[in-house]
Write an enzyme that holds these catalytic residues in place. Structure first.
Site, PDB file in Angstrom:
ATOM      1  N   CYS A  43       0.845  -1.154  -0.032  1.00  0.00           N
ATOM      2  CA  CYS A  43       0.006  -0.038  -0.007  1.00  0.00           C
ATOM      3  C   CYS A  43       0.680   1.329  -0.009  1.00  0.00           C
ATOM      4  O   CYS A  43       0.580   2.068  -0.790  1.00  0.00           O
ATOM      5  CB  CYS A  43      -1.005  -0.017   1.069  1.00  0.00           C
ATOM      6  SG  CYS A  43      -1.712   1.436   1.245  1.00  0.00           S
ATOM      7  N   CYS A  48      -1.533   1.395  -3.268  1.00  0.00           N
ATOM      8  CA  CYS A  48      -2.434   2.810  -2.927  1.00  0.00           C
ATOM      9  C   CYS A  48      -1.870   4.319  -2.905  1.00  0.00           C
ATOM     10  O   CYS A  48      -2.300   5.031  -3.423  1.00  0.00           O
ATOM     11  CB  CYS A  48      -3.221   2.453  -1.587  1.00  0.00           C
ATOM     12  SG  CYS A  48      -3.518   1.026  -1.135  1.00  0.00           S
ATOM     13  N   LYS A  51       0.191   5.462  -6.343  1.00  0.00           N
ATOM     14  CA  LYS A  51      -0.876   5.567  -7.201  1.00  0.00           C
ATOM     15  C   LYS A  51      -1.862   6.546  -7.123  1.00  0.00           C
ATOM     16  O   LYS A  51      -2.051   7.471  -7.994  1.00  0.00           O
ATOM     17  CB  LYS A  51      -1.731   3.999  -7.153  1.00  0.00           C
ATOM     18  CG  LYS A  51      -2.936   4.067  -8.013  1.00  0.00           C
ATOM     19  CD  LYS A  51      -4.177   4.475  -7.437  1.00  0.00           C
ATOM     20  CE  LYS A  51      -4.715   4.189  -6.117  1.00  0.00           C
ATOM     21  NZ  LYS A  51      -5.149   2.902  -5.832  1.00  0.00           N
ATOM     22  N   GLY A 175      -8.810  -5.888 -16.566  1.00  0.00           N
ATOM     23  CA  GLY A 175     -10.080  -4.892 -16.524  1.00  0.00           C
ATOM     24  C   GLY A 175     -10.207  -4.549 -15.088  1.00  0.00           C
ATOM     25  O   GLY A 175     -11.314  -4.189 -14.577  1.00  0.00           O
ATOM     26  N   TYR A 177      -9.157  -3.129 -11.034  1.00  0.00           N
ATOM     27  CA  TYR A 177      -9.033  -1.879 -10.251  1.00  0.00           C
ATOM     28  C   TYR A 177      -7.669  -1.257 -10.897  1.00  0.00           C
ATOM     29  O   TYR A 177      -7.571  -0.183 -11.182  1.00  0.00           O
ATOM     30  CB  TYR A 177      -8.391  -2.218  -8.549  1.00  0.00           C
ATOM     31  CG  TYR A 177      -9.627  -2.442  -7.644  1.00  0.00           C
ATOM     32  CD1 TYR A 177     -10.073  -1.522  -6.865  1.00  0.00           C
ATOM     33  CD2 TYR A 177     -10.213  -3.758  -7.573  1.00  0.00           C
ATOM     34  CE1 TYR A 177     -11.001  -1.576  -5.834  1.00  0.00           C
ATOM     35  CE2 TYR A 177     -10.962  -4.001  -6.706  1.00  0.00           C
ATOM     36  CZ  TYR A 177     -11.365  -2.926  -5.695  1.00  0.00           C
ATOM     37  OH  TYR A 177     -12.460  -3.134  -4.971  1.00  0.00           O
ATOM     38  N   GLU A 181      -7.207   2.252 -12.928  1.00  0.00           N
ATOM     39  CA  GLU A 181      -6.398   3.373 -12.325  1.00  0.00           C
ATOM     40  C   GLU A 181      -5.339   3.842 -13.174  1.00  0.00           C
ATOM     41  O   GLU A 181      -5.397   5.058 -13.404  1.00  0.00           O
ATOM     42  CB  GLU A 181      -6.406   2.814 -10.852  1.00  0.00           C
ATOM     43  CG  GLU A 181      -7.415   2.688  -9.952  1.00  0.00           C
ATOM     44  CD  GLU A 181      -7.139   2.354  -8.573  1.00  0.00           C
ATOM     45  OE1 GLU A 181      -7.808   2.433  -7.611  1.00  0.00           O
ATOM     46  OE2 GLU A 181      -5.936   1.984  -8.429  1.00  0.00           O
ATOM     47  N   ARG A 204     -15.279  -6.338 -13.406  1.00  0.00           N
ATOM     48  CA  ARG A 204     -16.281  -7.445 -13.283  1.00  0.00           C
ATOM     49  C   ARG A 204     -16.502  -7.628 -11.624  1.00  0.00           C
ATOM     50  O   ARG A 204     -15.525  -7.334 -10.771  1.00  0.00           O
ATOM     51  CB  ARG A 204     -15.723  -8.784 -13.483  1.00  0.00           C
ATOM     52  CG  ARG A 204     -16.394 -10.083 -13.518  1.00  0.00           C
ATOM     53  CD  ARG A 204     -16.032 -10.912 -14.090  1.00  0.00           C
ATOM     54  NE  ARG A 204     -14.620 -11.535 -13.836  1.00  0.00           N
ATOM     55  CZ  ARG A 204     -14.653 -12.223 -12.960  1.00  0.00           C
ATOM     56  NH1 ARG A 204     -15.684 -12.810 -11.993  1.00  0.00           N
ATOM     57  NH2 ARG A 204     -13.153 -12.673 -12.635  1.00  0.00           N
ATOM     58  N   HIS A 436     -26.767  21.201   0.344  1.00  0.00           N
ATOM     59  CA  HIS A 436     -26.884  21.761  -1.006  1.00  0.00           C
ATOM     60  C   HIS A 436     -26.028  22.957  -1.066  1.00  0.00           C
ATOM     61  O   HIS A 436     -25.881  23.702  -0.297  1.00  0.00           O
ATOM     62  CB  HIS A 436     -28.337  22.017  -0.987  1.00  0.00           C
ATOM     63  CG  HIS A 436     -28.806  22.556  -2.331  1.00  0.00           C
ATOM     64  ND1 HIS A 436     -29.097  21.812  -3.462  1.00  0.00           N
ATOM     65  CD2 HIS A 436     -29.117  23.978  -2.829  1.00  0.00           C
ATOM     66  CE1 HIS A 436     -29.434  22.645  -4.424  1.00  0.00           C
ATOM     67  NE2 HIS A 436     -29.356  23.931  -3.955  1.00  0.00           N
ATOM     68  N   GLU A 441     -26.116  14.992  -2.123  1.00  0.00           N
ATOM     69  CA  GLU A 441     -27.364  15.076  -1.621  1.00  0.00           C
ATOM     70  C   GLU A 441     -28.290  14.147  -2.548  1.00  0.00           C
ATOM     71  O   GLU A 441     -29.459  14.034  -2.145  1.00  0.00           O
ATOM     72  CB  GLU A 441     -27.762  16.355  -1.651  1.00  0.00           C
ATOM     73  CG  GLU A 441     -28.131  17.045  -2.968  1.00  0.00           C
ATOM     74  CD  GLU A 441     -28.504  18.705  -3.101  1.00  0.00           C
ATOM     75  OE1 GLU A 441     -29.319  18.987  -2.115  1.00  0.00           O
ATOM     76  OE2 GLU A 441     -28.048  19.528  -3.715  1.00  0.00           O
TER      77      GLU A 441
HETATM   78  P1  NDP Z   1      -8.164  -7.624 -10.212  1.00  0.00           P
HETATM   79  O1  NDP Z   1      -8.506  -8.963  -9.652  1.00  0.00           O
HETATM   80  O2  NDP Z   1      -9.168  -6.375  -9.649  1.00  0.00           O
HETATM   81  O3  NDP Z   1      -8.404  -7.601 -11.743  1.00  0.00           O
HETATM   82  C1  NDP Z   1      -7.763  -8.486 -12.509  1.00  0.00           C
HETATM   83  C2  NDP Z   1      -8.183  -8.399 -13.976  1.00  0.00           C
HETATM   84  O4  NDP Z   1      -7.323  -9.079 -14.827  1.00  0.00           O
HETATM   85  C3  NDP Z   1      -9.315  -8.622 -14.183  1.00  0.00           C
HETATM   86  O5  NDP Z   1     -10.234  -7.580 -15.005  1.00  0.00           O
HETATM   87  C4  NDP Z   1      -9.501  -9.953 -15.093  1.00  0.00           C
HETATM   88  O6  NDP Z   1     -10.605 -10.386 -15.757  1.00  0.00           O
HETATM   89  C5  NDP Z   1      -8.011  -9.817 -15.698  1.00  0.00           C
HETATM   90  N1  NDP Z   1      -7.310 -11.157 -15.860  1.00  0.00           N
HETATM   91  C6  NDP Z   1      -6.925 -11.731 -14.995  1.00  0.00           C
HETATM   92  N2  NDP Z   1      -6.256 -13.031 -15.618  1.00  0.00           N
HETATM   93  C7  NDP Z   1      -6.214 -12.525 -16.704  1.00  0.00           C
HETATM   94  C8  NDP Z   1      -5.478 -13.396 -18.051  1.00  0.00           C
HETATM   95  N3  NDP Z   1      -4.878 -14.416 -18.163  1.00  0.00           N
HETATM   96  N4  NDP Z   1      -5.727 -12.525 -19.271  1.00  0.00           N
HETATM   97  C9  NDP Z   1      -6.487 -11.375 -19.250  1.00  0.00           C
HETATM   98  N5  NDP Z   1      -6.910 -10.746 -18.195  1.00  0.00           N
HETATM   99  C10 NDP Z   1      -6.893 -11.253 -17.069  1.00  0.00           C
HETATM  100  O7  NDP Z   1      -6.683  -7.373 -10.124  1.00  0.00           O
HETATM  101  P2  NDP Z   1      -5.738  -6.171  -9.960  1.00  0.00           P
HETATM  102  O8  NDP Z   1      -4.520  -6.474 -10.669  1.00  0.00           O
HETATM  103  O9  NDP Z   1      -6.350  -5.076 -10.866  1.00  0.00           O
HETATM  104  O10 NDP Z   1      -5.701  -5.645  -8.424  1.00  0.00           O
HETATM  105  C11 NDP Z   1      -5.215  -6.416  -7.496  1.00  0.00           C
HETATM  106  C12 NDP Z   1      -5.919  -6.320  -6.208  1.00  0.00           C
HETATM  107  O11 NDP Z   1      -5.445  -5.224  -5.645  1.00  0.00           O
HETATM  108  C13 NDP Z   1      -7.365  -6.451  -6.427  1.00  0.00           C
HETATM  109  O12 NDP Z   1      -8.120  -7.560  -5.762  1.00  0.00           O
HETATM  110  C14 NDP Z   1      -7.844  -5.191  -5.286  1.00  0.00           C
HETATM  111  O13 NDP Z   1      -8.516  -5.728  -4.300  1.00  0.00           O
HETATM  112  C15 NDP Z   1      -6.577  -4.535  -4.943  1.00  0.00           C
HETATM  113  N6  NDP Z   1      -6.631  -3.261  -5.491  1.00  0.00           N
HETATM  114  C16 NDP Z   1      -7.523  -2.336  -4.913  1.00  0.00           C
HETATM  115  C17 NDP Z   1      -7.366  -0.867  -5.050  1.00  0.00           C
HETATM  116  C18 NDP Z   1      -8.464  -0.079  -4.561  1.00  0.00           C
HETATM  117  O14 NDP Z   1      -8.750  -0.331  -3.429  1.00  0.00           O
HETATM  118  N7  NDP Z   1      -8.558   1.392  -5.185  1.00  0.00           N
HETATM  119  C19 NDP Z   1      -6.458  -0.387  -6.025  1.00  0.00           C
HETATM  120  C20 NDP Z   1      -5.533  -1.229  -6.633  1.00  0.00           C
HETATM  121  C21 NDP Z   1      -5.662  -2.674  -6.222  1.00  0.00           C
HETATM  122  P3  NDP Z   1     -11.678 -11.100 -15.311  1.00  0.00           P
HETATM  123  O15 NDP Z   1     -12.441 -10.106 -14.661  1.00  0.00           O
HETATM  124  O16 NDP Z   1     -12.209 -11.530 -16.551  1.00  0.00           O
HETATM  125  O17 NDP Z   1     -11.430 -12.281 -14.373  1.00  0.00           O
END
Ligand code: NDP
Length: 459
Positions: A43, A48, A51, A175, A177, A181, A204, A436, A441
């Site tokens: 973090c 966090c 970023k 796709g 977090y 970002e 997702r 307001h 709100e």
């Molecule tokens: P996430 O698990 O959020 O997303 C992973 C993404 O990669 C999904 O879109 C997934 O697709 C895709 N994916 C996984 N495997 C493949 C593949 N082999 N080929 C193509 N696409 C793939 O992971 P992140 O890396 O973004 O973040 C990791 C963790 O960090 C998260 O769990 C989150 O909790 C934490 N985090 C939190 C933040 C916040 O609170 N603001 C900021 C950054 C991170 P699909 O959906 O189809 O599985």
């Protein structure tokens, strides 16, 4: 003579490990914390915090544009990536210093090096063996990349935070977090961003309306989101750029390729299996409600357990562990209504059930949905709309989900998370006076549910 060198040895000085260690120590336990890299963990050092600083830095591009509508003439602007990275690094050094001081002030010993379990009460660090009554595993996670040809050319968020220069064209795969970002950061700073998403759209698991609204707003800002697309291979071209072969036969070229395809628990080589700690197939440490592993004296908190991978959750798990075992105050982490935010541009935040989840879990639901142009954009002329949504369990009238895409979504959502944890009903939302003029709100002034069933609710 004490039986062990310490009462507690924590492996990993990230959010969860530091909180557990300093609390335990403040309650009188003899604690050591092992860290192989920098104190602060994901973090503070490579997640966090850096970023969010880059999100702030990149948002000025829009702010300067918007100022014109309010009578400002902003002179010529320029952006220096190296300066932003240097300022960010100075801040991280400051924070790391604070974390180290907090540990030392609380009497925690910092052991530098990689920790490896030797047995149920022993950890080896830099060739020495230390013993403890309890051991806490808090080593977090690490980017997980699919093994496709050419993946060695891709960077992860770790490197993205310290690039020597801004890429002209970047492809971000994923796709979730992190991908969303960073797409926002690079796009705002002027890079040409292509985001490759294997699903139908980004994020997702979030509410469908929030997902589609954010995707639309990101595309309006210039992010090229390629959905239902996979990357088959990456090749380095003679001019230093990269060619990505997609699922079909199409190819795209970029100057930098970043993968944000999830993170995996960083358990390899820790000696967990050898001492009998059970793990999932993905390498996450399996724990019970007390964060205890299959070995009586070994516990784990945070991302390494792959429960809810968010910093405040790790911190709370660490706190519950310390309160339970070192302050005679048994506490269990409550995983209900954990709010979260994606610091995308515009940001997205939510707490509780998505519409789709509520339709599965509740007998009947009511949906309140509002889309509007935020007041600031009336004068700025910016074509960005806000979306706010309430999901209500009809029989009880309880609000079970709150979702928002728009400026300040994270700041707004925190308070609504309290309301949902308290079991607030839609009637109580309605009887709350709004502030307001504000966007927030809207959450207390939505009067009419959308006609049921909602055609957009399928996930
Ligand atoms: P996430 O698990 O959020 O997303 C992973 C993404 O990669 C999904 O879109 C997934 O697709 C895709 N994916 C996984 N495997 C493949 C593949 N082999 N080929 C193509 N696409 C793939 O992971 P992140 O890396 O973004 O973040 C990791 C963790 O960090 C998260 O769990 C989150 O909790 C934490 N985090 C939190 C933040 C916040 O609170 N603001 C900021 C950054 C991170 P699909 O959906 O189809 O599985």
């Amino acid at each position: 003579m004490a039986q062990y060198d310490y009462d507690l040895i924590t492996i990993g000085a990230g959010s969860g490990g530091v909180r557990a260690s300093r609390l335990a120590s403040s309650y009188g336990a003899r604690v050591a914390i092992v860290e192989e890299s920098r104190v602060g963990g994901t973090c503070v050092i490579r997640g966090c915090v850096p970023k969010k600083l880059l999100v702030y830095g990149s948002h000025f591009a829009e702010d300067f544009e918007d100022a014109a509508g309010f009578g400002w003439t902003v002179g010529e602007t320029s952006f220096d990536w190296a300066k932003l990275i240097e300022a960010k690094n100075t801040e991280l050094n400051r924070l790391e210093g604070i974390y180290q001081r907090i540990l030392r002030d609380n009497g925690v010993t910092i052991l530098e090096g990689r920790g490896r379990l030797v047995d149920a009460h022993s950890v080896e660090v830099a060739g020495r063996i230390y013993t403890a009554e309890r051991i806490l595993i808090a080593v977090g996670g690490w980017p997980n990349l699919p093994q496709i040809p050419g993946i060695e050319h891709a960077i992860t968020s770790n490197e993205a935070l310290d690039l020597p220069s801004l890429p002209k064209r970047i492809v971000i795969v994923g796709g979730g977090y992190i991908a969303v970002e960073f797409a926002g950061i690079f796009n705002s700073l002027g890079s040409q961003v292509t985001q490759v998403v294997r699903g139908d759209t980004i994020l997702r698991g979030f509410d469908q309306d929030a997902r589609s609204t954010l995707a639309e707003e990101m595309m309006k800002k210039g992010v090229n989101i390629l959905s239902e697309t996979t990357v088959r291979s990456i090749e380095k071209c003679p001019d230093g750029s990269y060619s990505l072969r997609l699922g079909g036969e199409e190819e795209i070229t970029a100057d930098l390729v970043m993968y944000a395809t999830g993170r995996a628990p960083k358990t390899a080589g820790l000696g967990l299996e050898e001492v009998g700690v059970k793990m999932t197939a993905a390498g996450a440490v399996i724990v019970d409600e007390e964060s205890r592993t299959s070995v009586e004296s070994i516990f784990a908190v945070g991302d390494v357990t792959d429960r809810v991978n968010l910093t405040p959750v790790a911190i709370n798990e660490g706190r519950c562990f310390a309160e339970t075992f070192y302050n005679n105050n048994p506490m269990r982490m409550d995983y209900a209504y954990i709010p979260s935010a994606v610091f995308s541009q515009p940001p997205l935040a939510s707490v509780g059930l998505t519409e789709a989840a509520a339709r599965k879990q509740c007998e009947a639901v009511e949906i309140y949905l509002s889309r509007f142009k935020p007041m600031r954009n009336t004068l700025s002329g910016r074509d960005e709309r806000t979306m706010m949504k309430l999901v209500v369990d009809k029989p009880s009238n309880r609000v079970v989900g709150v979702h928002m895409v728009g400026p300040d979504a994270a700041e707004i959502m925190q308070g609504f998370a309290v309301a949902l944890k308290c079991g607030a009903t839609k009637k109580q939302f309605d009887s709350t006076v709004g502030i307001h003029p504000s966007a927030a709100e809207e959450f207390v002034t939505m009067r009419d549910p959308v006609p049921d069933p909602c055609p957009e609710c399928e996930e």
